[in-house]
Scaffold this active site. Structure first.
Site, PDB file in Angstrom:
ATOM      1  N   ALA A  25       0.869  -1.172   0.000  1.00  0.00           N
ATOM      2  CA  ALA A  25       0.000   0.000   0.000  1.00  0.00           C
ATOM      3  C   ALA A  25       0.905   1.221   0.000  1.00  0.00           C
ATOM      4  O   ALA A  25       1.795   1.334   0.856  1.00  0.00           O
ATOM      5  CB  ALA A  25      -0.903  -0.001   1.227  1.00  0.00           C
ATOM      6  N   HIS A  37       9.643   6.695  -2.189  1.00  0.00           N
ATOM      7  CA  HIS A  37       8.182   6.613  -2.324  1.00  0.00           C
ATOM      8  C   HIS A  37       7.657   5.671  -1.237  1.00  0.00           C
ATOM      9  O   HIS A  37       7.815   4.457  -1.325  1.00  0.00           O
ATOM     10  CB  HIS A  37       7.800   6.134  -3.731  1.00  0.00           C
ATOM     11  N   LEU A  38       7.017   6.284  -0.259  1.00  0.00           N
ATOM     12  CA  LEU A  38       6.619   5.552   0.948  1.00  0.00           C
ATOM     13  C   LEU A  38       5.586   4.465   0.648  1.00  0.00           C
ATOM     14  O   LEU A  38       4.593   4.712  -0.020  1.00  0.00           O
ATOM     15  CB  LEU A  38       6.038   6.547   1.956  1.00  0.00           C
ATOM     16  N   HIS A  39       5.836   3.279   1.160  1.00  0.00           N
ATOM     17  CA  HIS A  39       4.902   2.171   0.977  1.00  0.00           C
ATOM     18  C   HIS A  39       5.008   1.211   2.150  1.00  0.00           C
ATOM     19  O   HIS A  39       6.033   1.136   2.816  1.00  0.00           O
ATOM     20  CB  HIS A  39       5.195   1.444  -0.342  1.00  0.00           C
ATOM     21  N   ILE A  40       3.931   0.485   2.368  1.00  0.00           N
ATOM     22  CA  ILE A  40       3.880  -0.494   3.453  1.00  0.00           C
ATOM     23  C   ILE A  40       3.665  -1.877   2.858  1.00  0.00           C
ATOM     24  O   ILE A  40       2.773  -2.079   2.036  1.00  0.00           O
ATOM     25  CB  ILE A  40       2.736  -0.166   4.444  1.00  0.00           C
TER      26      ILE A  40
END
Ligand SMILES: [Zn+2]
Length: 163
Positions: free
Chosen positions: A64, A121-124
């Protein structure tokens, strides 16, 4: 392939995402493209989206990500993180329906030093887990049965997300 090869080990850290192939960002490129199936985008939201990891740690490994190209929690608005977590929750629900895993690793790596493969690019990561993770790696007559294809995973999760 970057699948688990040793079962029963300690829970792994969230895996890093392979680096972008060009000077572009794989998340921004996927978002900009109109081909959600080709890019394995499972769901788009106003501030965040859900995408299948093309280099999965296990079948069903999704990410996400925020829509904006920002790489740290400090740079994100609370509503962006809120939507990312809503997608994480939706992914956990869908994975539960489609795969019935026994657990999940949910993790965020901020910065290259922390293991982020795409640090800008931040993601989990959401990775379904099984005890020993042997379900995906049955050995039959010394032949390892490979996990399902990304196409199959994509279709299964799309259905599971839709309900
Ligand atoms: Zn980006």
């Amino acid at each position: 392939m970057a699948y688990v090869t040793s079962a029963g080990a300690q829970p792994p850290a969230p895996p890093a995402t392979p680096p972008a192939t060009s000077d572009g960002c794989i998340f921004c490129d996927a978002l900009a493209s109109g081909d959600d199936r080709g890019n394995r985008i499972l769901r788009r939201g106003p501030k965040a989206f859900l995408i299948l990891n093309k280099y999965p740690y296990a079948s069903g490994h999704v990410m996400a990500a925020v829509n904006r190209h920002v790489g740290s929690l400090e740079e994100t608005a609370s509503e962006e993180i809120g939507q990312v977590m809503e997608l994480v929750q939706a992914a956990v629900r869908a994975l539960g329906r489609a795969y019935a895993p026994e657990g999940f690793n949910v993790g965020l790596n901020q910065g290259r030093a922390a293991g982020a493969g795409v640090p800008k690019h931040l993601h989990i990561h959401v990775v379904p887990r099984w005890s020993g993770d042997v379900n995906f790696m049955p050995v039959v007559s010394d032949t390892r049965v490979l996990p399902e294809s990304l196409d199959t995973t994509y279709d299964r999760l799309l259905v599971a997300l839709g309900s």
